[in-house]
Design a protein around this motif. Structure first.
Motif, PDB file in Angstrom:
ATOM      1  N   SER A  25       0.816  -1.214   0.000  1.00  0.00           N
ATOM      2  CA  SER A  25       0.000   0.000   0.000  1.00  0.00           C
ATOM      3  C   SER A  25       0.848   1.262   0.000  1.00  0.00           C
ATOM      4  O   SER A  25       0.476   2.266  -0.599  1.00  0.00           O
ATOM      5  CB  SER A  25      -0.931   0.011   1.214  1.00  0.00           C
ATOM      6  N   GLU A  26       2.025   1.209   0.665  1.00  0.00           N
ATOM      7  CA  GLU A  26       2.873   2.392   0.736  1.00  0.00           C
ATOM      8  C   GLU A  26       3.738   2.565  -0.509  1.00  0.00           C
ATOM      9  O   GLU A  26       4.435   3.560  -0.647  1.00  0.00           O
ATOM     10  CB  GLU A  26       3.753   2.350   2.002  1.00  0.00           C
ATOM     11  N   ASP A  27       3.702   1.585  -1.423  1.00  0.00           N
ATOM     12  CA  ASP A  27       4.504   1.693  -2.642  1.00  0.00           C
ATOM     13  C   ASP A  27       3.765   2.377  -3.791  1.00  0.00           C
ATOM     14  O   ASP A  27       4.332   2.574  -4.869  1.00  0.00           O
ATOM     15  CB  ASP A  27       4.996   0.309  -3.081  1.00  0.00           C
ATOM     16  N   PHE A  28       2.508   2.726  -3.584  1.00  0.00           N
ATOM     17  CA  PHE A  28       1.795   3.515  -4.595  1.00  0.00           C
ATOM     18  C   PHE A  28       2.241   4.971  -4.462  1.00  0.00           C
ATOM     19  O   PHE A  28       2.426   5.474  -3.349  1.00  0.00           O
ATOM     20  CB  PHE A  28       0.281   3.456  -4.378  1.00  0.00           C
ATOM     21  N   ALA A  29       2.400   5.630  -5.594  1.00  0.00           N
ATOM     22  CA  ALA A  29       2.735   7.054  -5.570  1.00  0.00           C
ATOM     23  C   ALA A  29       1.616   7.817  -6.276  1.00  0.00           C
ATOM     24  O   ALA A  29       0.978   7.302  -7.201  1.00  0.00           O
ATOM     25  CB  ALA A  29       4.057   7.296  -6.274  1.00  0.00           C
ATOM     26  N   GLY A  61     -13.975  -3.224 -10.093  1.00  0.00           N
ATOM     27  CA  GLY A  61     -14.886  -3.317  -8.958  1.00  0.00           C
ATOM     28  C   GLY A  61     -14.147  -3.547  -7.647  1.00  0.00           C
ATOM     29  O   GLY A  61     -14.710  -3.373  -6.571  1.00  0.00           O
ATOM     30  N   GLN A  62     -12.866  -3.933  -7.745  1.00  0.00           N
ATOM     31  CA  GLN A  62     -12.062  -4.167  -6.540  1.00  0.00           C
ATOM     32  C   GLN A  62     -11.693  -2.834  -5.880  1.00  0.00           C
ATOM     33  O   GLN A  62     -11.422  -1.850  -6.557  1.00  0.00           O
ATOM     34  CB  GLN A  62     -10.777  -4.899  -6.959  1.00  0.00           C
ATOM     35  N   THR A  63     -11.728  -2.815  -4.539  1.00  0.00           N
ATOM     36  CA  THR A  63     -11.287  -1.627  -3.813  1.00  0.00           C
ATOM     37  C   THR A  63      -9.928  -1.917  -3.190  1.00  0.00           C
ATOM     38  O   THR A  63      -9.745  -2.966  -2.555  1.00  0.00           O
ATOM     39  CB  THR A  63     -12.282  -1.270  -2.694  1.00  0.00           C
ATOM     40  N   ILE A  64      -8.951  -1.019  -3.396  1.00  0.00           N
ATOM     41  CA  ILE A  64      -7.627  -1.250  -2.824  1.00  0.00           C
ATOM     42  C   ILE A  64      -7.264  -0.137  -1.838  1.00  0.00           C
ATOM     43  O   ILE A  64      -7.791   0.971  -1.910  1.00  0.00           O
ATOM     44  CB  ILE A  64      -6.534  -1.368  -3.909  1.00  0.00           C
ATOM     45  N   ASP A  65      -6.362  -0.492  -0.898  1.00  0.00           N
ATOM     46  CA  ASP A  65      -5.859   0.472   0.085  1.00  0.00           C
ATOM     47  C   ASP A  65      -4.544   1.059  -0.408  1.00  0.00           C
ATOM     48  O   ASP A  65      -3.647   0.323  -0.827  1.00  0.00           O
ATOM     49  CB  ASP A  65      -5.600  -0.216   1.432  1.00  0.00           C
ATOM     50  N   VAL A  66      -4.448   2.370  -0.317  1.00  0.00           N
ATOM     51  CA  VAL A  66      -3.238   3.076  -0.732  1.00  0.00           C
ATOM     52  C   VAL A  66      -2.806   3.942   0.441  1.00  0.00           C
ATOM     53  O   VAL A  66      -3.641   4.616   1.050  1.00  0.00           O
ATOM     54  CB  VAL A  66      -3.541   3.972  -1.956  1.00  0.00           C
ATOM     55  N   ARG A  67      -1.522   3.887   0.772  1.00  0.00           N
ATOM     56  CA  ARG A  67      -1.064   4.673   1.913  1.00  0.00           C
ATOM     57  C   ARG A  67      -0.185   5.814   1.428  1.00  0.00           C
ATOM     58  O   ARG A  67       0.764   5.600   0.682  1.00  0.00           O
ATOM     59  CB  ARG A  67      -0.288   3.776   2.876  1.00  0.00           C
ATOM     60  N   ALA A  68      -0.543   7.035   1.819  1.00  0.00           N
ATOM     61  CA  ALA A  68       0.263   8.202   1.459  1.00  0.00           C
ATOM     62  C   ALA A  68       0.870   8.751   2.741  1.00  0.00           C
ATOM     63  O   ALA A  68       0.146   9.086   3.679  1.00  0.00           O
ATOM     64  CB  ALA A  68      -0.609   9.252   0.778  1.00  0.00           C
ATOM     65  N   GLN A  69       2.204   8.819   2.796  1.00  0.00           N
ATOM     66  CA  GLN A  69       2.864   9.346   3.989  1.00  0.00           C
ATOM     67  C   GLN A  69       2.511  10.813   4.168  1.00  0.00           C
ATOM     68  O   GLN A  69       2.115  11.495   3.226  1.00  0.00           O
ATOM     69  CB  GLN A  69       4.380   9.177   3.899  1.00  0.00           C
ATOM     70  N   ARG A  70       2.715  11.309   5.392  1.00  0.00           N
ATOM     71  CA  ARG A  70       2.265  12.651   5.727  1.00  0.00           C
ATOM     72  C   ARG A  70       2.948  13.728   4.889  1.00  0.00           C
ATOM     73  O   ARG A  70       2.387  14.789   4.667  1.00  0.00           O
ATOM     74  CB  ARG A  70       2.499  12.913   7.226  1.00  0.00           C
TER      75      ARG A  70
END
Ligand code: ADP
Ligand code: MG
Length: 359
Positions: free
Chosen positions: A283-287, A323-332
């Motif tokens: 999730s944290e590797d998405f930009a 239709g899939q929902t994915i989690d993406v993490r963006a650092q502060r």
């Protein structure tokens, strides 16, 4: 996190020479028609710290109890320093144990609790107390010998339990969720302390936990269990970056797991040389913005379903066309980009090709 883990790896001292190996070979245990352990094999090197990680009911405690000698497996061998100990009773194995329910003696003071294993082994009172005081020193409870157990905090009690487990210098230390009753801050502090203690004493250790972060923090290697089987045994970094199955990828860290076809990866899958069907992206590797040559990046389009602020980072939920929902993490530090987003809008997610792991 990654930087810290690699520094830790380098700083870990070489294995202790007198430490013993524990080899678990094809262990099975059946309750009725339920397989609690299903052909489990696991080799722990002398002086190594191995965490056994898995969801509730996956067989972690059963495995540890079999090594401790409190459960007799139906099949398989447990080799200690090369010798099969399956038939050896628990008290003859001489392993140190810290179990969640392995209570201290409430009517004895701290020193009596810690010196107890030595007294049982026939060590004279003076010598037993001297060594118990040493063990208390090691767990940072010097001067607490005369305290009553009831007067200690949860963290201090677990330290007493640890001191009692190491006071007779066992060659193997077995711990089953020893920190699960403590609050988060204390638990994290104790994880570091237990690791430091291990680096000092170099006792071969098996440590059961259901908490993936705890396992990553504390262990040299992690054995991931699912339904009575060890599904992967690897170093924390290897497990995180190269999970071998979807179960492991989901259980450790956060990840989007997508059918490879949806990534439109001309050439890349062929490069892996395998028949990969699924792609794992942390999730944290998405930009949110791409930097560098476009050839190195894969872009996935979606629509923004929600944004949650979680302190150190933002959690974005993104609906994909499938239709899939994915989690993406963006650092502060990407607060600026996140602030510009509106729920419901189209959003492009970018992933560097090196960060895509195929299953
Ligand atoms: P974990 O520690 O990973 O949560 P356990 O090893 O305690 O899992 O248990 C694994 C499974 O074996 C559980 O589903 C549990 O219900 C079952 N089990 C454990 N001990 C017994 C027992 N004495 N009798 C019957 N079933 C048991
Ligand atoms: Mg358990």
């Amino acid at each position: 996190m990654l930087v810290q883990a690699s520094t830790q790896d380098l700083s870990r001292p070489a294995r202790h020479r007198s430490a013993a190996s524990v080899e678990i070979e094809a262990l099975s245990k059946v309750y009725g028609d339920f397989r609690a352990l299903d052909d489990v094999s696991l080799a722990v090197e002398p002086g190594e710290f191995v965490a056994i990680l898995g969801p509730s009911g996956s067989g972690k405690s059963t495995l540890l109890m079999a090594v401790a000698g409190f459960i007799r497996p139906d099949r398989g061998r447990i080799l200690f320093g090369g010798e099969d100990i399956v038939r050896l009773p628990a008290n003859k194995r001489g392993f140190g144990v810290v179990f969640q329910n392995y209570a201290l003696f409430p009517h004895m003071d701290v020193l009596a609790n810690v010196s107890f294993p030595l007294r049982v082994r026939g060590v004279a009172q003076d010598e037993a107390q001297r060594r118990a005081n040493q063990a208390l020193d090691v767990v940072k409870l010097a001067g607490y010998g005369a305290r009553q157990i009831g007067a200690l905090s949860g963290g201090q009690r677990q330290r007493v339990a640890l001191a009692r487990a190491i006071v007779f210098e066992p060659k193997v230390l077995l711990m089953d969720e020893p920190l699960s009753a403590l609050d988060k801050t204390l638990r994290e502090q104790m994880q570091i302390e237990i690791r430091e203690l291990h680096d000092k004493l170099q006792i071969t250790t098996l440590y059961v936990t259901h908490d993936q972060r705890e396992a990553l923090t504390i262990a040299d290697r992690i054995a991931v269990m699912d339904k009575g089987r060890v599904v992967q045994l690897d170093s924390p970094q290897q497990l995180y970056r190269r999970p071998r199955t979807e179960f492991v990828a989901r259980f450790i860290g956060e990840a989007a797991i997508l059918p490879v076809a949806e990534l439109h990866l001309a050439g890349t899958v062929a490069d892996t040389g395998a028949k990969a069907t699924m792609a794992v992206i942390r999730s944290e590797d998405f930009a949110l913005t791409r930097n560098g040559g476009s050839g190195d990046w894969v872009t996935i389009g979606g629509s923004l379903r929600g944004i949650v602020f979680q302190g150190d980072s933002w959690l974005l939920q993104v609906d994909l066309a499938s239709g899939q929902t994915i989690d993406v993490r963006a650092q502060r530090q990407f607060s600026g980009e996140v602030a510009a987003l509106n729920v419901g809008q189209k959003i492009d997610l970018h992933v560097h090709r090196d960060r895509i792991h195929f299953l």
